[in-house]
Design an enzyme around this catalytic site. Sequence first.
Site, PDB file in Angstrom:
ATOM      1  CG  ASN A   1     -11.958   2.408   5.915  1.00 48.71           C
ATOM      2  OD1 ASN A   1     -11.819   3.826   6.647  1.00 48.71           O
ATOM      3  ND2 ASN A   1     -12.153   3.007   4.056  1.00 48.71           N
TER       4      ASN A   1
ATOM      5  CG  ASP B   1     -10.389  -2.010  -1.874  1.00 44.64           C
ATOM      6  OD1 ASP B   1     -10.125  -1.351  -2.665  1.00 44.64           O
ATOM      7  OD2 ASP B   1      -9.931  -3.215  -1.628  1.00 44.64           O
TER       8      ASP B   1
ATOM      9  CE  LYS C   1     -34.166   7.428   4.976  1.00 46.25           C
ATOM     10  NZ  LYS C   1     -35.085   7.875   6.364  1.00 46.25           N
TER      11      LYS C   1
ATOM     12  CG  PHE D   1      -0.017   2.818   4.896  1.00 40.08           C
ATOM     13  CD1 PHE D   1       0.706   3.582   4.861  1.00 40.08           C
ATOM     14  CD2 PHE D   1       0.100   2.690   6.713  1.00 40.08           C
ATOM     15  CE1 PHE D   1       2.337   5.310   5.082  1.00 40.08           C
ATOM     16  CE2 PHE D   1       1.221   3.689   7.013  1.00 40.08           C
ATOM     17  CZ  PHE D   1       1.848   4.199   6.242  1.00 40.08           C
TER      18      PHE D   1
ATOM     19  CE  LYS E   1      -2.064  -5.434  -0.309  1.00 37.74           C
ATOM     20  NZ  LYS E   1      -3.059  -5.135   0.807  1.00 37.74           N
TER      21      LYS E   1
ATOM     22  CE  LYS F   1      -2.098  -1.295  -4.350  1.00 39.89           C
ATOM     23  NZ  LYS F   1      -3.014  -1.455  -4.029  1.00 39.89           N
TER      24      LYS F   1
HETATM   25  O1  C5P Z   1      -4.244  -3.002  -1.756  1.00 43.54           O
HETATM   26  P1  C5P Z   1      -4.645  -2.173  -1.070  1.00 43.54           P
HETATM   27  O2  C5P Z   1      -5.815  -1.839  -0.815  1.00 43.54           O
HETATM   28  O3  C5P Z   1      -4.767  -2.966   0.647  1.00 43.54           O
HETATM   29  O4  C5P Z   1      -3.661  -1.242  -1.015  1.00 43.54           O
HETATM   30  C1  C5P Z   1      -3.313  -0.238   0.103  1.00 43.54           C
HETATM   31  C2  C5P Z   1      -2.386   1.082  -0.324  1.00 43.54           C
HETATM   32  O5  C5P Z   1      -2.771   1.491  -1.375  1.00 43.54           O
HETATM   33  C3  C5P Z   1      -2.678   1.982   0.485  1.00 43.54           C
HETATM   34  O6  C5P Z   1      -1.019   2.978   0.119  1.00 43.54           O
HETATM   35  C4  C5P Z   1      -3.935   2.874  -0.261  1.00 43.54           C
HETATM   36  O7  C5P Z   1      -3.896   4.313   0.043  1.00 43.54           O
HETATM   37  C5  C5P Z   1      -3.228   2.434  -1.511  1.00 43.54           C
HETATM   38  N1  C5P Z   1      -4.675   2.007  -1.830  1.00 43.54           N
HETATM   39  C6  C5P Z   1      -5.058   3.231  -2.687  1.00 43.54           C
HETATM   40  N2  C5P Z   1      -6.547   3.494  -4.123  1.00 43.54           N
HETATM   41  C7  C5P Z   1      -7.083   2.633  -3.910  1.00 43.54           C
HETATM   42  C8  C5P Z   1      -6.997   1.557  -2.597  1.00 43.54           C
HETATM   43  C9  C5P Z   1      -5.727   1.685  -2.471  1.00 43.54           C
HETATM   44  O8  C5P Z   1      -4.568   4.763  -2.659  1.00 43.54           O
HETATM   45  N3  C5P Z   1      -8.453   2.641  -4.093  1.00 43.54           N
END
Ligand code: C5P
Length: 413
Positions: free
Chosen positions: A218, A286, A296, A330, A344, A348
């Site tokens: 990304n 994700d 490849k 974040f 969130k 979390k």
């Molecule tokens: O659920 P989302 O991806 O929007 O959440 C964002 C937060 O979760 C950020 O602080 C990001 O660094 C963390 N995050 C993480 N591991 C992931 C996805 C997001 O630590 N796989």
Amino acid sequence: MSGVLTGKNIVLGVTGGIAAYKSADLVSRLKKLDANVYVVMTAHAKAFVSPLTFQSLSQNYVVEDMFEAPRTWDVEHIALAKLADLYVIAPASANVLAKMAAGIADDFLTTTILATQAPILVAPAMNTQMYLSPLTQRNMKTLQDLGVGFVAPGSGRLACGDEGIGKMAEPQQIVDEIVKLLAIESESDLPRLLEGKRVLITAGPTREALDPVRYLTNHSTGKMGYAIAEAAAAMGAETKLVSGPVELSAPEGVQRVKVESARDMFEAVMCDLNYDIIIMTAAVADYRPKTTQTQKIKKVEGDLTLELTRNPDILFEVGKVKTHQVLIGFAAETEHVIEHAAAKLRKKNLDMIVANDVTVAGAGFGSDTNVVTFITSDGVQTAFDQMEKSEVAKAILKKAADLLSEADPVGTS
Ligand code: C5P
């Protein structure tokens, strides 16, 4: 050393002297260190170097004429004076030193010098006799006594044919002095609120390999996380930065662990959670390809479907096992920012979430600024105006230090 001046606004005043050409090199060296450079020229300076040279190198409009400025540039002279973290005058002619010592403000350059509260650094350049003149020496002494910094000129053959002192210091010497001055500035700016504390930060994107040559990723540049790591170290914390692949160099005093994939980042984080504050800014993928091909992937006729599988949510996993740690995440959102971020925070098990709408100008990936709202676990929201990421970093860490002392008022953990 790249990135050491990230987010720093340096106003460079160029006065009339042959050494003005060396200032073009100075601008490009400052840009390489990621500084924002704003060049102001005197009328005489234009006789030596074209404003277009400085404009192209600094990527900012070059101000020359006081009365033209507000029409052509959105930062007026007072705003420019305020914006400066450091005001550098290189080359500084005998004339400008005399005007500065006398407090004269008769053009854009001298007006902004008078209006700025930023530290001032000058690199004199002139003929030996002019430099040694008791008048110039007196003016320099006056300025020095008032706290103006100097990068002394060197000796050699001058443009006028004379041999002696008066050659402007080399651009790299001036850069070294700027870095030193701004580093001291930014440290003294920050209270040592995190002395003896341990801070863990994640930053940057992750790369999820499809095959030996391709990956999913990304647009994260890591700027926010690196700014937090830099500020945490400056506030006295033992700081670890777990970083995905980015172009930035590790801030001074920060232990950086480089990782590639979400699973690497997960392991680097989970192996040691004995931190007081954990801040996760990383844009973790994700999903990853279900299988990483060892060879490849070859083109085929028609479409190709990739099968993806979920990556661990690192923040969620830390939230599940956290004990004493202040945990901050974040939430980069494109709609219903506050609701999504608050959800969130609960899901979390965070102490605070930093919400930002990445569709707003001046926020999100790659930008040097951000527009954020803090939401704490008691539901309190604090919205901020657009700020430099370095300022957002300080605000987050100050809040984290508060949350830490609320949780452990006597500091026993
Ligand atoms: O659920 P989302 O991806 O929007 O959440 C964002 C937060 O979760 C950020 O602080 C990001 O660094 C963390 N995050 C993480 N591991 C992931 C996805 C997001 O630590 N796989």
